[in-house]
Each structure stands twice: as C-alpha cells, then as structure tokens.
Design a protein around this motif. Structure first.
Motif, PDB file in Angstrom:
ATOM      1  N   GLY A  36      22.775  78.061 108.420  1.00  0.00           N
ATOM      2  CA  GLY A  36      24.079  77.611 107.624  1.00  0.00           C
ATOM      3  C   GLY A  36      24.173  76.347 106.988  1.00  0.00           C
ATOM      4  N   THR A  37      23.338  75.711 106.935  1.00  0.00           N
ATOM      5  CA  THR A  37      23.246  74.402 106.333  1.00  0.00           C
ATOM      6  C   THR A  37      23.266  74.510 104.764  1.00  0.00           C
ATOM      7  N   PRO A  67      24.110  77.828 101.837  1.00  0.00           N
ATOM      8  CA  PRO A  67      24.055  79.137 101.401  1.00  0.00           C
ATOM      9  C   PRO A  67      22.715  80.010 100.783  1.00  0.00           C
ATOM     10  N   TRP A 105      30.058  77.883 113.693  1.00  0.00           N
ATOM     11  CA  TRP A 105      28.863  77.505 112.959  1.00  0.00           C
ATOM     12  C   TRP A 105      27.585  76.882 113.880  1.00  0.00           C
ATOM     13  N   TYR A 151      26.241  70.662 106.404  1.00  0.00           N
ATOM     14  CA  TYR A 151      26.259  71.820 105.175  1.00  0.00           C
ATOM     15  C   TYR A 151      26.007  71.162 103.826  1.00  0.00           C
ATOM     16  N   TRP A 185      30.618  74.852  97.863  1.00  0.00           N
ATOM     17  CA  TRP A 185      30.860  75.920  98.765  1.00  0.00           C
ATOM     18  C   TRP A 185      32.058  75.332  99.624  1.00  0.00           C
ATOM     19  N   ARG A 189      32.362  76.234 103.670  1.00  0.00           N
ATOM     20  CA  ARG A 189      31.455  77.181 104.082  1.00  0.00           C
ATOM     21  C   ARG A 189      32.094  78.625 104.016  1.00  0.00           C
TER      22      ARG A 189
END
Length: 386
Positions: A167-168, A170, A339, A344, A366, A369
């Motif tokens: 999830g760092t 997309p 998360w 991210y 982003w 997130r």
C-alpha cells in the motif's frame, strides 16, 4: 535485567578481558562453564547470548535490532524504549537495569561507530559495523542520562511490487514509476525524516538496467539497490585534529570522473546542491536524490534555501533546478490501523520554471490513500514519459 543477571554479566565481561578467544558464541559458552557462572545448557546458552549482546552488540536493544520487521529503535530513558515495525511507534520492555547501564551502552556504541561520546563531546552520529545508523546524546544536552536512536539497515532492497502490495504505492502508478526510470528522467524524492525516501529510492534504482553504473554519495550508506554495479561513496568526518574531512561536494566531483551512468546523492543538505545540479545539467541523465520537504510544493523553497548555503543566487537555483530535475516524488507517513504500511507516495509533480520562478505542477495525487487524481501537470508528464 535482575541483579543476579547483572552480576553474572559483569563476571563474564571481566573473564572475557582475560580470555580474548571467548569472542565467539561457543567461546563465551565455554568460558561460562569454566567460570561456573551458570548451570544447565539452557541457562548457559541464555547467559552467553546476553553476554554477547552486552559486550559486542547493542545490549538489551539487540533483540529488537535482530527483528527483521523493526526499522527504528528509540531509547528515551532507562525505562522508555520504542520501536517501529512499520505501523508506527510502539513501546516495548527496555531491559535496562539502571541509568548507568544505558549511558555505558551509548558510549560503547559510539566507540563501535568510531566516534567519541563523553561530557566534552555529548553528541554522536555514526554507523555501527553492521550498518545500523546511530545517533546518541548524553546529559546535560538531554534530560535523560542518554538518548539513543538506531535505524536498522535493510539486508535487501524492497522491490517495487512489494511497495505496491504493502500500500505504499497505488498499483496504477507502478507503470509510471517504471517509465521514469526507463526514460532516465532526473527526479527527487521528498518527504520528512522516516517517511521511506531511501526505501523508495532503492526500489527504483533496482529497476536500472544492469549495463549501467550507479554511483551513490551519502553521509552514511543506506541506499542499497538490488543491482550488480553500484559504487557506494561515503563522507568522512574530520579526525580529532580537525583534519581529513571529505564532504559530499568533494565526493560528487570525484564521482563525475568515475564514468557514472547514474549519480545518486543520498540527501541534499547544502553546499553539494551546486555540484549536483551541475552534474545533472551536463548529460548525466537518470540522476536522483532525496530532499527534506513538507510537500512537493515546498521543494522549490527548500532548493533555494540549500542554494543559498552554496552561495548560489536565486536566479541560478531556478535556472539550474528547472533544467536538471524533471520530477518530484513526495512521500508521507500517516499511521492508520487499516494500512499495512504507514508510509506512502502521495504526489508526483513536475518541477519547472514559470515566469522566472521555480514551481511544481502536480501531475498525480493520492489523497490520503483514498482518491487518485490527475493534476494539471499530468499531460506534460505523459509527454515526458513517451
């Protein structure tokens, strides 16, 4: 650590001073048996492990450094230790019996890093033999008798797909980041301390073709891409006589003579900015580095501040930065229970000159997130990636 364990460890330390062959794990176990400091193989093994950590490692902190998930170990005092396993800071048992033990560990770790830590020199920043980054302070600079900050060294580079899975990054951005490396665009990774700038940089450099030579320049080596041809240069501090210092600017000048394909400056801090911009403006494409900034939009102000430290005029910073740097990748750190990672990539922006000023134009964002949006710079980004 109870009083009995502390007494046993003190006896082991004294015995090791008489028997240099006891530096290995087996040697320590044999010494403990011969000194009758513990009975039973389990007790002997536990005492030998504790002694090895106490004498050669990071003492009570070694168990956290040995945990592959731990990235940071922070000691605020004898009874206050925190670690980061990638989901934010959490308190853990300290294992320190006294303030004296904590202070002694800080002094010993500084010695392992080749530095001195005492009342006349109460701060230290260095690297331990295993690559762990050390920062320590002694009272009276700190209220606590000693403060210790340790940042572990990753044994391997995290891959781009792994950053996507955690999830760092997309998933939609993965092709864009690959194209930035393939097209040899120059970029900066911006963000605050501990946001994962170096992790992202290492992952992207791992995508560089193996036919290209990468030269990294850092104060303490942290960038370790999965690549067969990486030359790592590190700065050198002055000795006790104040001589022998080698800074990033000098290393960068030397790197230009070493036939580099990609030049990487671990962190732009000041005087080296002029050399880096000069290098990126003389045909060395695909260069990159990191910079501290609160957002991508704050990068121009940060570049001007660093340029002032290297006696560059604002006009020179604007002209050279706009010509040298194509893209800014900004990373954030925001803990959230849902998360897998607190870090991210929040923004991709173009760096350009507009009306005589240095500005960034958001291309991809982003939002927390959640929402992916394309900014006014997105069409130009696609043009640069063709």
């Amino acid at each position: 650590m109870n009083q009995h364990d502390a007494t046993a460890l003190a006896a082991v330390r004294s015995a090791v001073g008489r028997d240099l062959a006891a530096s290995s794990s087996q040697g320590l176990a044999d010494l403990i048996r011969s000194e009758h400091l513990a009975y039973g193989e389990t007790a002997i093994h536990e005492l030998a492990t504790a002694a090895r950590h106490e004498i050669y490692g990071a003492g009570p902190l070694q168990r956290y450094l040995d945990d592959p998930q731990v990235t940071d170990v922070l000691v605020n005092g004898c009874d206050s230790v925190w670690i980061d396993r990638g989901r934010g800071l959490e308190p853990v048992p300290s294992g320190f019996a006294s303030d004296d033990q904590l202070r002694a560990l800080a002094v010993r770790l500084a010695a392992q890093a080749g530095s001195r830590l005492d009342d006349s020199s109460p701060t230290v920043d260095g690297r331990l033999p295993d690559g762990t980054r050390l920062h320590a302070l002694l009272a009276p600079v700190s209220e606590s008798p000693a403060l210790i900050s340790l940042r572990t060294l990753r044994q391997r580079a995290i891959t781009l797909p792994e950053l996507v899975a955690s999830g760092t990054i997309p998933k939609q951005w993965e092709p864009v980041l690959r194209a930035i490396v393939d097209r040899r665009l120059n970029f900066l990774v911006s963000g605050a301390t501990g946001t994962g700038k170096t992790t992202l940089l290492s992952a992207l450099l791992s995508l560089v073709p193996t036919t290209q030579r990468i030269i990294t320049i850092e104060e303490s080596r942290e960038i370790r891409p999965n690549h067969p041809h990486v030359i790592a240069l590190e700065t050198k501090k002055a000795n006790v006589e104040g001589r022998g210092a080698i800074g990033q600017s000098e290393l960068l000048r030397n790197a230009l003579r070493m036939r580099p394909d990609r030049i990487v400056v671990g962190e732009c801090r000041g005087g080296e900015l002029a050399e880096m911009l000069s290098a990126l403006n003389t045909g060395h494409e695909g260069g990159c580095g990191t910079i501290h900034a609160n957002s991508a939009c704050d990068v121009p102000a940060r570049l001007h501040a660093l340029g002032a430290l290297s006696t560059m005029t604002p006009e020179a910073v604007t002209l050279q930065s706009a010509a040298a740097i194509d893209i800014v990748l900004h990373v954030r750190r925001e803990p959230h229970p849902a998360w897998a990672s607190t870090r991210y990539v929040a923004e991709l922006a173009l760096l350009e000159q507009v009306g005589g000023t240095l500005q960034v134009r958001p291309a991809l964002t982003w939002h927390n997130r959640d929402e992916l949006t394309a900014g006014p710079g997105y069409p130009e980004l696609l043009e640069r990636l063709k």
